[in-house]
Design an enzyme around this catalytic site. Structure first.
Site, PDB file in Angstrom:
ATOM      1  N   ASP A 383       0.837  -1.189   0.000  1.00 41.07           N
ATOM      2  CA  ASP A 383       0.000   0.000   0.000  1.00 41.07           C
ATOM      3  C   ASP A 383       0.880   1.250   0.000  1.00 41.07           C
ATOM      4  OD1 ASP A 383      -2.684   1.329   0.495  1.00 41.07           O
ATOM      5  OD2 ASP A 383      -1.613   1.964   2.306  1.00 41.07           O
ATOM      6  N   GLU A 419       1.778  -0.434  -4.999  1.00 39.84           N
ATOM      7  CA  GLU A 419       0.831   0.631  -5.340  1.00 39.84           C
ATOM      8  C   GLU A 419       1.720   1.857  -5.518  1.00 39.84           C
ATOM      9  OE1 GLU A 419      -3.391   2.406  -3.763  1.00 39.84           O
ATOM     10  OE2 GLU A 419      -1.803   2.156  -2.288  1.00 39.84           O
TER      11      GLU A 419
END
Length: 752
Positions: A383, A419
């Site tokens: 993330d 990401e």
């Protein structure tokens, strides 16, 4: 002394009295603490050569002046044991008789000097950063904050130390016995080019599944159940990408609204599987249950990828709770701003871990290795990965964290997905990560959404996305599978909502519909939300087939979001992070509806087609050239007239495009070094409202074709189509045709 002064003191060295949650004095240590070892970090149960059983505790706390290990019995009574040994900034001790299942925490003493980033406060019970299991939940209470939240002078509240005990409101670490050698586990080791990802939530995927026993729904055991695995195997995906399963905490503002952080992007423990997903208990049982889940998925040929959040923690900003790292060494773990009182926030969550620090890199890489080596997982999706690569002058692709991962003998062999952005300046890094890394490709998402909603993106952009995004990933030795292609993810509309809503409907989140993106690139097909209009419903079904077909036939690694193949809806909520209810859980009753069952059938058929034909999942970028002199080129683009596109065509807006993948011109070789051949396929896309007559290319490409998929209808028509004849591609639809076999055996169909 006033009531305010009793509550908090603006002091740098005074410490509160050692008190129990019930106000009684802390219990004295019943046994002496042995010196123990400074490594490994965390709590490790062991039996020494003399047969003495106990646990070694070690915690890195560089600037601390004293560290107390706090043990809790079944009644919640606390006993404190000072750790008097310190080696290389690590405080450690061994306690005989401390067995697995024991709950513990730390109280760390040091300076209270927020102006220099020092926020030690021994009134706050802290979680071991290396805890293997966590028992209990975080309860929002002002006593959990190191500073006085409701201090009258708000501008200096973060500098006033709160002296109340936080132990009643915070979770405790649990001693775990590591006794699993994984002798019976067989990792699938699926090559990147053959990977099909399926993003799912452990709880949401299993909560409403009728084939899973009620007591197992919402848990790791539920996901390991044959009924859950049967769906994954039948669909044909090769890996599940689990939304965060690290122990996490619900933010204060959600608890105050009666909500929870359903997605789990608020990590508290980097080593501990979230206890809320355990059916068997939270005193270490969650560890074994998670391992059994991984084994069951591996036995079915499915890899396990974890969505991990190392960019920030659940402690938030300066007035957030002091749960672990802030109280252990605030300035040592977090990136501070220039004032040193606040945080440099590149995550939008109040804080950012400082991966410039060696011990922070060690914490993250130790955690990653643990999940691979001892928990059995096969890779990670990071993330806000750009935040992990932030140096002193922005995002750096030679950052110590990336370097540590690339040379690690364990981590360099698993799947790594970034990401590739954060919320700071210069944080958007799509295409910028080094080899070994794949990336979520949001440019693919936006381009495909725009094309099928009729926005007509630059046709060159569409061509790049369909063929592996070489403009982003060809540099630096990366491959097409560096691009994780997706149209939907947990964050945003579901696929069904993407074709049913023009705007978000997030009122249930309690934020006046301000949360969630407004850039959805969606189209409701003529009606907002659910409708009984048969024309709108038919168009939406066709659009769903278009999007799934495009995704699963594009070069790169496709990622499906759980439930999209069933027509799952969130009622237009594009930020359901706090909706732990039927709005987020998969509705398995959709399988009984022929309308949605046909969508599942198409999805599984497309995945099977992809698995069967290597031309649809190539490991190398297309060259646009013939593999042998006089042969076909590996990739060709066509207009509706059946002629190859010219340079001028690439600069002309169009809703119609043809892409031919040659199975006879592939640059790949099999395991024996022989040239790999396959069928050839022609994909025809028409995003326009009206049907289009498309002339099929002739020799040297083909003499005839057969339709494999036609999204204008649920079932593809049978029949053979001679080359140079025109076929109709319906409005807002696509067709996939296989080049038919010739009398000379140039093409050898292998089936779908």
């Amino acid at each position: 002394m006033t009531a305010w002064q009793e509550l908090g003191q603006d002091t740098r060295r005074s410490a509160p009295a050692r008190t129990q949650p019930n106000g009684n004095a802390a219990h004295p240590s019943p046994v002496a603490t042995w010196p123990g070892s400074w490594q490994p970090l965390g709590a490790r149960f062991r039996t020494d050569p003399e047969g003495t059983r106990g646990t070694n505790f070690a915690i890195w706390a560089a600037g601390a002046e004293a560290v107390e290990l706090c043990l809790f019995d079944e009644a919640g009574h606390e006993t404190r044991h000072p750790l008097t040994e310190q080696t290389f900034q690590t405080w450690h001790g061994y306690l005989p008789g401390v067995l697995p299942g024991t709950r513990y925490g730390y109280r760390v003493h040091g300076r209270w000097d927020p102006w220099t980033g020092a926020r030690w406060n021994p009134a706050k019970l802290l979680l071991d950063p290396y805890a293997r299991a966590v028992d209990g939940a975080y309860t929002a209470h002002d006593a959990t904050c190191a500073a006085v939240r409701n201090w009258p002078e708000r501008e200096v509240a973060d500098t006033v130390r709160d002296n109340r005990d936080s132990a009643p409101y915070v979770p405790k670490a649990v001693v775990v016995h590591d006794d699993d050698d994984w002798y019976d586990d067989h990792r699938p080791k699926t090559p990147w080019a053959e990977t099909v990802l399926y993003e799912l939530h452990v709880r949401g995927f299993t909560m409403r599944h009728p084939g899973i026993p009620p007591e197992l729904r919402g848990t790791y055991a539920g996901l390991a159940h044959p009924a859950a695995i049967q769906h994954l195997v039948g669909l044909g995906v090769t890996a599940v990408e689990l939304l965060p399963v690290h122990q996490y905490a619900d933010e204060d503002h959600l608890q105050q609204r009666g909500l929870t952080n359903y997605w789990g992007y608020n990590t508290l423990g980097f080593f501990a599987p979230h206890a809320g997903y355990s059916s068997s208990g939270s005193r270490g049982q969650q560890v074994g249950e998670f391992k059994r889940m991984v084994r069951a998925l591996h036995a079915a040929g499915i890899e396990v990828i974890l969505d991990v959040v190392y960019n920030h923690t659940a402690e938030g900003g300066t007035m957030g709770p002091s749960l672990a790292l802030r109280g252990i060494d605030n300035a040592g773990y977090y990136r501070l701003d220039r004032s040193r009182r606040g945080y440099a926030d590149y995550t939008g969550c109040g804080n950012t871990l400082d991966t410039r620090q060696p011990h922070v890199v060690r914490l993250i890489t130790d955690s990653l290795r643990y999940w691979v080596s001892e928990m059995g997982v096969d890779g990670f999706r990071f993330d806000l990965a750009a935040a992990l690569a932030r140096g002193s002058d922005g995002v750096e692709m030679h950052h110590p964290f990336l370097a540590a991962v690339s040379q690690d003998p364990v981590l360099s062999r698993v799947k790594l997905i970034a990401e590739p952005w954060d919320v700071g300046a210069g944080g958007y890094q799509v295409g910028g990560f080094p080899p070994l890394w794949a990336e979520w490709n949001d440019k693919y998402r936006d381009t495909v959404r725009d094309f099928w909603r009729g926005a007509r993106p630059d046709v060159r952009e569409l061509g790049y996305r369909l063929s592996g995004s070489s403009d982003l990933y060809q540099r630096g030795g990366r491959r097409p599978y560096a691009s994780v292609n997706f149209i939907t993810a947990h964050d945003g509309f579901t696929l069904r909502d993407l074709v049913s809503y023009n705007r978000k409907h997030n009122e249930a989140n309690g934020e006046d519909n301000r949360d969630g993106t407004n850039d959805n690139r969606s189209w409701n097909c003529g009606a907002e939300g659910e409708t009984t209009d048969p024309a709108v419903r038919e168009l939406r079904q066709r659009q769903l087939r278009n999007l799934l077909t495009t995704l699963l036939l594009s070069t790169g690694v496709p990622m499906l979001t759980a439930g999209d193949e069933l027509g799952r809806t969130q009622g237009g909520n594009n930020n359901a992070y706090c909706q732990d209810n039927e709005n987020s859980w998969l509705d398995w009753s959709l399988l009984g509806d022929p309308e949605w069952r046909s969508l599942l059938d198409l999805t599984s058929r497309l995945i099977r087609l992809r698995r069967t034909h290597p031309v649809l999942r190539q490991r190398a970028f297309f060259s646009g050239r013939a593999a042998v002199p006089g042969g076909q080129r590996d990739l060709a683009w066509f207009t509706a007239r059946g002629r190859e596109m010219t340079e001028a065509d690439w600069f002309t807006p169009t809703a119609v495009l043809g892409m031919l993948l040659s199975g006879t011109a592939m640059s790949e070789r099999d395991q024996h070094g022989c040239a790999l051949t396959d069928d050839s396929f022609l994909l025809l896309l028409n995003a326009g409202e009206q049907p289009v007559s498309f002339t099929l290319p002739g020799e040297p490409w083909a003499s005839a074709y057969r339709t494999v998929v036609d999204t204008a209808r649920a079932e593809a028509p049978e029949g053979r189509h001679p080359a140079l004849t025109a076929i109709t591609v319906g409005g807002r639809s696509c067709r996939l045709l296989r080049v038919a076999a010739t009398d000379h055996g140039r093409f050898s169909p292998t089936g779908a």
